[in-house]
Scaffold this active site. Structure first.
Site, PDB file in Angstrom:
ATOM      1  N   GLY A  13       0.965  75.049  28.833  1.00 35.08           N
ATOM      2  CA  GLY A  13       0.247  73.785  29.045  1.00 35.08           C
ATOM      3  C   GLY A  13       0.384  73.325  30.493  1.00 35.08           C
ATOM      4  O   GLY A  13       0.594  72.145  30.764  1.00 35.08           O
ATOM      5  N   ARG A  16      -2.552  70.766  33.384  1.00 37.33           N
ATOM      6  CA  ARG A  16      -2.702  69.336  33.692  1.00 37.33           C
ATOM      7  C   ARG A  16      -1.341  68.653  33.625  1.00 37.33           C
ATOM      8  O   ARG A  16      -0.368  69.231  33.132  1.00 37.33           O
ATOM      9  CB  ARG A  16      -3.608  68.650  32.658  1.00 37.33           C
ATOM     10  N   ASP A  57      -3.415  79.960  23.275  1.00 36.07           N
ATOM     11  CA  ASP A  57      -3.105  78.864  22.352  1.00 36.07           C
ATOM     12  C   ASP A  57      -1.654  78.996  21.899  1.00 36.07           C
ATOM     13  O   ASP A  57      -1.292  79.958  21.205  1.00 36.07           O
ATOM     14  CB  ASP A  57      -4.068  78.945  21.157  1.00 36.07           C
ATOM     15  N   ASN A  84       6.089  73.428  27.475  1.00 35.69           N
ATOM     16  CA  ASN A  84       5.571  72.093  27.795  1.00 35.69           C
ATOM     17  C   ASN A  84       4.306  71.732  27.016  1.00 35.69           C
ATOM     18  O   ASN A  84       4.017  70.554  26.828  1.00 35.69           O
ATOM     19  CB  ASN A  84       5.294  72.027  29.304  1.00 35.69           C
ATOM     20  N   SER A 136      10.486  64.614  23.661  1.00 38.25           N
ATOM     21  CA  SER A 136      10.048  63.258  24.002  1.00 38.25           C
ATOM     22  C   SER A 136      11.117  62.286  23.513  1.00 38.25           C
ATOM     23  O   SER A 136      11.801  62.565  22.513  1.00 38.25           O
ATOM     24  CB  SER A 136       8.723  62.942  23.298  1.00 38.25           C
ATOM     25  N   TYR A 149       3.794  63.304  15.684  1.00 41.07           N
ATOM     26  CA  TYR A 149       4.276  63.638  17.033  1.00 41.07           C
ATOM     27  C   TYR A 149       5.810  63.526  17.101  1.00 41.07           C
ATOM     28  O   TYR A 149       6.486  64.421  17.623  1.00 41.07           O
ATOM     29  CB  TYR A 149       3.618  62.686  18.028  1.00 41.07           C
ATOM     30  N   ALA A 151       7.928  63.748  14.661  1.00 36.53           N
ATOM     31  CA  ALA A 151       8.522  64.840  13.866  1.00 36.53           C
ATOM     32  C   ALA A 151       8.497  66.140  14.664  1.00 36.53           C
ATOM     33  O   ALA A 151       9.475  66.896  14.675  1.00 36.53           O
ATOM     34  CB  ALA A 151       7.757  65.002  12.550  1.00 36.53           C
ATOM     35  N   LYS A 153       8.530  66.500  17.898  1.00 38.59           N
ATOM     36  CA  LYS A 153       9.447  66.442  19.040  1.00 38.59           C
ATOM     37  C   LYS A 153      10.908  66.449  18.574  1.00 38.59           C
ATOM     38  O   LYS A 153      11.779  66.955  19.293  1.00 38.59           O
ATOM     39  CB  LYS A 153       9.140  65.212  19.900  1.00 38.59           C
ATOM     40  N   ILE A 182       5.231  58.839  30.932  1.00 35.35           N
ATOM     41  CA  ILE A 182       4.830  59.507  32.169  1.00 35.35           C
ATOM     42  C   ILE A 182       3.314  59.372  32.319  1.00 35.35           C
ATOM     43  O   ILE A 182       2.565  59.551  31.346  1.00 35.35           O
ATOM     44  CB  ILE A 182       5.218  61.018  32.125  1.00 35.35           C
TER      45      ILE A 182
HETATM   46  P1  NDP Z   1      -1.533  66.373  28.993  1.00 37.25           P
HETATM   47  O1  NDP Z   1      -2.371  65.977  27.847  1.00 37.25           O
HETATM   48  O2  NDP Z   1      -1.775  65.772  30.329  1.00 37.25           O
HETATM   49  O3  NDP Z   1      -1.544  67.985  29.153  1.00 37.25           O
HETATM   50  C1  NDP Z   1      -1.276  68.767  28.037  1.00 37.25           C
HETATM   51  C2  NDP Z   1      -1.267  70.218  28.420  1.00 37.25           C
HETATM   52  O4  NDP Z   1      -0.953  71.002  27.247  1.00 37.25           O
HETATM   53  C3  NDP Z   1      -2.613  70.729  28.925  1.00 37.25           C
HETATM   54  O5  NDP Z   1      -2.390  71.742  29.876  1.00 37.25           O
HETATM   55  C4  NDP Z   1      -3.220  71.334  27.658  1.00 37.25           C
HETATM   56  O6  NDP Z   1      -4.192  72.346  27.903  1.00 37.25           O
HETATM   57  C5  NDP Z   1      -1.994  71.941  27.051  1.00 37.25           C
HETATM   58  N1  NDP Z   1      -2.144  72.257  25.633  1.00 37.25           N
HETATM   59  C6  NDP Z   1      -2.395  71.424  24.602  1.00 37.25           C
HETATM   60  N2  NDP Z   1      -2.469  72.123  23.445  1.00 37.25           N
HETATM   61  C7  NDP Z   1      -2.253  73.421  23.764  1.00 37.25           C
HETATM   62  C8  NDP Z   1      -2.203  74.630  23.034  1.00 37.25           C
HETATM   63  N3  NDP Z   1      -2.368  74.662  21.706  1.00 37.25           N
HETATM   64  N4  NDP Z   1      -1.970  75.773  23.692  1.00 37.25           N
HETATM   65  C9  NDP Z   1      -1.798  75.780  25.035  1.00 37.25           C
HETATM   66  N5  NDP Z   1      -1.822  74.676  25.784  1.00 37.25           N
HETATM   67  C10 NDP Z   1      -2.050  73.511  25.159  1.00 37.25           C
HETATM   68  O7  NDP Z   1      -0.026  66.080  28.517  1.00 37.25           O
HETATM   69  P2  NDP Z   1       1.279  65.659  29.340  1.00 37.25           P
HETATM   70  O8  NDP Z   1       1.318  66.365  30.623  1.00 37.25           O
HETATM   71  O9  NDP Z   1       1.394  64.199  29.299  1.00 37.25           O
HETATM   72  O10 NDP Z   1       2.420  66.221  28.352  1.00 37.25           O
HETATM   73  C11 NDP Z   1       3.089  67.459  28.577  1.00 37.25           C
HETATM   74  C12 NDP Z   1       4.239  67.555  27.587  1.00 37.25           C
HETATM   75  O11 NDP Z   1       5.130  66.441  27.785  1.00 37.25           O
HETATM   76  C13 NDP Z   1       3.792  67.509  26.136  1.00 37.25           C
HETATM   77  O12 NDP Z   1       4.612  68.346  25.359  1.00 37.25           O
HETATM   78  C14 NDP Z   1       4.054  66.044  25.769  1.00 37.25           C
HETATM   79  O13 NDP Z   1       4.243  65.894  24.393  1.00 37.25           O
HETATM   80  C15 NDP Z   1       5.312  65.767  26.565  1.00 37.25           C
HETATM   81  N6  NDP Z   1       5.557  64.354  26.809  1.00 37.25           N
HETATM   82  C16 NDP Z   1       4.676  63.598  27.541  1.00 37.25           C
HETATM   83  C17 NDP Z   1       4.931  62.264  27.777  1.00 37.25           C
HETATM   84  C18 NDP Z   1       4.036  61.395  28.588  1.00 37.25           C
HETATM   85  O14 NDP Z   1       4.342  60.189  28.694  1.00 37.25           O
HETATM   86  N7  NDP Z   1       2.971  61.897  29.173  1.00 37.25           N
HETATM   87  C19 NDP Z   1       6.148  61.624  27.230  1.00 37.25           C
HETATM   88  C20 NDP Z   1       6.983  62.510  26.483  1.00 37.25           C
HETATM   89  C21 NDP Z   1       6.693  63.822  26.287  1.00 37.25           C
HETATM   90  P3  NDP Z   1      -5.799  71.998  27.849  1.00 37.25           P
HETATM   91  O15 NDP Z   1      -6.034  71.133  29.048  1.00 37.25           O
HETATM   92  O16 NDP Z   1      -6.447  73.315  27.922  1.00 37.25           O
HETATM   93  O17 NDP Z   1      -5.999  71.271  26.568  1.00 37.25           O
END
Ligand code: NDP
Length: 241
Positions: A13, A16, A57, A84, A136, A149, A151, A153, A182
């Site tokens: 992931g 982004r 995926d 991530n 998280s 979510y 559960a 994490k 974040i």
């Molecule tokens: P974003 O939504 O900004 O980015 C999510 C990323 O995960 C993207 O690159 C997306 O790819 C990818 N992704 C989602 N589903 C899949 C999948 N099935 N296979 C491969 N890639 C996947 O999220 P954040 O950067 O905010 O979050 C990153 C991590 O941090 C996550 O695990 C989130 O739960 C955790 N987190 C975030 C917090 C926050 O406040 N932002 C707080 C606590 C934890 P694509 O663009 O192709 O969909």
């Protein structure tokens, strides 16, 4: 200060948000970085940075195995895995559908299992490896509207501790980072009043940035953290203490 020169790093992931900040930090530190994503990626940006990318995926066991095998074939090693990839499908339990549960658990929890299992054999044979799982604070505290979510994490935390116990004798360190709030696409969906409420709960009085999480990932991935495993590090401005 540890060096990441030529270390092979996978960030799931990484297209982004937090994952992208992590990938860019490793790249700037000289690592060979691979990011995965599910839907789309800014090819031009990642190509210009020299970061390799693949659609994979995280919830698909076979796709993950094939991707990891290709990285091993290309490099002969994997030094660091950052699990991530994640998503939210929020809603109150009374209204939460089965699909909302399945996609969140399959991505956030099963995805961590899939990737860890896929890199495990290689790291065991190398007798070294660092795995960082992004959980998280919600996995610790729970949160109304996020039963799926939270559960997923919490599962990541239990998984991290169990895998850390199993793999410590092989010199593989597995730790968790629990970010608070974040600023990314994931949190941009929240309304202004919700954001203001969260800000009031943060002792350091600012919203976190991807870089804040990336800094903690870099530390836990470094030789400086060789004696740390099975831990949960909150990167949350002091929200949970
Ligand atoms: P974003 O939504 O900004 O980015 C999510 C990323 O995960 C993207 O690159 C997306 O790819 C990818 N992704 C989602 N589903 C899949 C999948 N099935 N296979 C491969 N890639 C996947 O999220 P954040 O950067 O905010 O979050 C990153 C991590 O941090 C996550 O695990 C989130 O739960 C955790 N987190 C975030 C917090 C926050 O406040 N932002 C707080 C606590 C934890 P694509 O663009 O192709 O969909």
């Amino acid at each position: 200060m540890s060096s990441f020169e030529n270390k092979v790093v996978i960030v799931t992931g990484g297209s982004r948000g937090i994952g992208r900040a992590i990938a860019e930090s490793f790249k700037k530190a000289g690592a060979r970085v691979y990011v995965t994503y599910k839907n789309s990626i800014d090819n031009i940006h990642f190509d210009s940075m020299g970061i390799k990318h693949a659609m994979c995926d995280a919830s698909d066991f076979k796709q993950v195995q094939e991707f990891v095998d290709s990285v091993i074939k290309e490099n002969g090693s994997i030094d660091i895995l950052v699990n991530n990839a994640g998503l939210t499908k929020d809603g109150l339990l009374m209204r939460m559908g089965e699909d909302d549960w399945d996609i969140v658990l399959n991505t956030n929890a099963k995805g961590v299992f899939n990737f860890t299992k896929a890199v495990c054999r290689q790291m065991i044979s190398q007798k070294r490896g660092k795995i960082i799982n992004i959980s998280s604070v919600v996995g610790i505290t729970g949160n109304a509207g996020q039963a799926n979510y939270a559960a997923s994490k919490a599962a990541v935390i239990g998984f991290t501790k169990s895998a850390a116990k199993e793999l410590a004798s092989r010199n593989i360190n597995i730790n968790c980072i629990a970010p608070g709030y974040i600023d990314t696409d994931m949190t941009s969906k929240l309304g202004d009043s919700v954001k203001q409420g969260i800000l009031e709960e943060i002792p350091l009085k600012r919203i976190g940035e991807g870089k804040d999480v990336a800094n903690a990932v870099m530390f836990l991935s470094s030789d400086d953290a060789d004696y740390i495993t099975g831990q949960i590090l909150c990167v949350d401005g002091g929200m949970v203490m």
